[in-house]
Scaffold this active site. Structure first.
Site, PDB file in Angstrom:
ATOM      1  N   ARG A  81       0.836  -1.212   0.000  1.00 55.75           N
ATOM      2  CA  ARG A  81       0.000   0.000   0.000  1.00 55.75           C
ATOM      3  C   ARG A  81       0.868   1.259   0.000  1.00 55.75           C
ATOM      4  O   ARG A  81       0.548   2.244  -0.668  1.00 55.75           O
ATOM      5  CB  ARG A  81      -0.958  -0.018   1.194  1.00 55.75           C
ATOM      6  N   LYS A 184      -2.567   6.641   1.490  1.00 53.51           N
ATOM      7  CA  LYS A 184      -2.478   6.954   2.930  1.00 53.51           C
ATOM      8  C   LYS A 184      -1.578   8.177   3.094  1.00 53.51           C
ATOM      9  O   LYS A 184      -0.408   8.068   3.475  1.00 53.51           O
ATOM     10  CB  LYS A 184      -1.978   5.731   3.699  1.00 53.51           C
ATOM     11  N   GLU A 220     -16.386   5.684   4.380  1.00 52.03           N
ATOM     12  CA  GLU A 220     -15.644   5.078   5.478  1.00 52.03           C
ATOM     13  C   GLU A 220     -15.666   5.996   6.689  1.00 52.03           C
ATOM     14  O   GLU A 220     -16.239   7.075   6.663  1.00 52.03           O
ATOM     15  CB  GLU A 220     -14.215   4.737   5.060  1.00 52.03           C
TER      16      GLU A 220
END
Ligand code: PLP
Ligand code: COI
Length: 340
Positions: A81, A184, A220
């Protein structure tokens, strides 16, 4: 040295440990990197990480098992990620081996701070990648720092496996439809600070964000993904290009299907159809599985299973996931990595 901490009541806050790992990227390549006792970074005032948000981070945990050994949960997925995030922000990738070895080295060097088995505590590991150097135009940096530090933590949301309430954000999005929601990067979290503060001031654990294009579907939570359980035993979680692809969520999708015999679905979760769920939760590394008691949407609090009791499916998912993480339940191939 024997470390004495209040292991059962750690909460989620910074704790400076003796060692962290730091590596520099210069002239197109990473150096070896090393462990250091220096917990400060000295960088140019014009570093793109500071001005233009050219930075990214990760979060994973080390777990103390019953026999006293220590293990990581799917660190290769965090490495992957971070590589995807690096691509989005034109930063150099940190190779998976370097990432995993850095995490292992930091855990080994600070092993006395991995909370004892049975306390519920874990060692939270925070890898960080930042663009540094003398850049003032909006350009990617030529130089980067990759660092990994860690600290012992307990629950992220109050009470751990206790339901808490969340509120849908009316006025703010955390990410744009084709923005950096799936990466992220700190900017997503900067955008969530104000709505998060308002939610907490109103007594909620965190914000539920809706899809930024239509504001009709759940995306989310500020620091976790969302899932719901239907009355006919389906595990449902939103599919969207602007949410963070949670490693915990993908693990639960697999466990729901293979271990709990549920049907696991990634798809749309319309905010006006919450009645289809008999249980709901927030999932993530820090959040683990945090049951959602109710969701405040407009002027109504929609309660799922209960505001005080954990639903049976949420509990089974929790026991399976946490059992694997702490080494009590057999892990699918490759999910746990021992610290030797
Ligand atoms: N969504 C957001 C916004 C997060 O910050 C996190 C935490 O990492 C997650 C979801 C959960 O992701 P993971 O399960 O990989 O920790
Ligand atoms: C995590 O779960 O690792 C997160 O990054 C969530 C939050 C602490 C930002």
């Amino acid at each position: 040295m024997v470390v004495e901490l209040d292991w059962e009541n750690l909460g989620f806050s910074y704790h400076k440990l003796p060692y962290r790992y730091v590596s520099h990227f210069k002239d197109g390549k990473w150096d070896e990197g090393e462990l250091t006792e220096n917990a400060t970074l000295t960088i140019s005032e014009s570093s793109p990480a500071l001005h233009y948000g050219q930075q990214a981070f990760e979060g994973l945990k080390a777990y103390r098992t019953k026999d006293g050994s220590i293990q990581l949960f799917r660190p290769d997925k965090n490495a992957e990620r971070l590589q995807n995030t690096a691509d989005r922000l034109l930063m150099p990738q940190v190779p998976t081996d370097k990432f995993v070895e850095a995490c292992k080295a930091v855990v080994r060097a600070n092993h006395e701070y991995v909370p004892p088995y049975g306390t519920g505590g874990t060692l939270y590991i925070r890898p960080l990648l930042i663009g540094v150097g003398n850049v003032i135009g909006v350009h990617p940096a030529d130089e980067y720092i990759f660092t990994v530090f860690a600290m012992p933590v307990g629950s992220y949301f109050k009470g751990g496996l206790t339901p808490t309430n969340f509120i849908v954000s009316k006025d703010f999005d955390r990410a744009a439809p084709y923005g950096t929601g799936a990466a992220k990067v700190g900017g997503n979290y900067a955008a969530s600070l104000l709505p998060g503060k308002k939610a907490k001031a109103a007594g909620f654990s965190d914000v539920i964000y809706l899809d930024p294009a239509t504001h009709s579907k759940i995306e989310e939570v500020g620091a976790a993904n969302f899932f719901g359980i239907t009355a006919d035993n389906k595990f449902v979680t939103p599919l969207s290009p602007s949410i963070l692809p949670s490693i915990t969520k993908y693990s639960l999708l697999e466990l729901a299907e293979t271990r709990l015999g549920m049907k696991a679905i990634e798809g749309d979760v319309p905010i006006d159809q919450l009645d289809r769920f008999v249980e709901a939760g927030a999932c993530g590394t820090a959040a683990v599985i945090s049951p959602i008691g109710g969701i405040q949407y407009q002027d109504k609090l929609h309660v799922f299973y209960s505001e005080t009791e954990v639903g049976p499916v949420t509990r089974r998912l929790y026991d399976e996931l946490v059992g694997i993480q702490f080494g009590d339940v057999e892990a699918p191939e490759g999910w746990v990595v021992k610290i030797d």
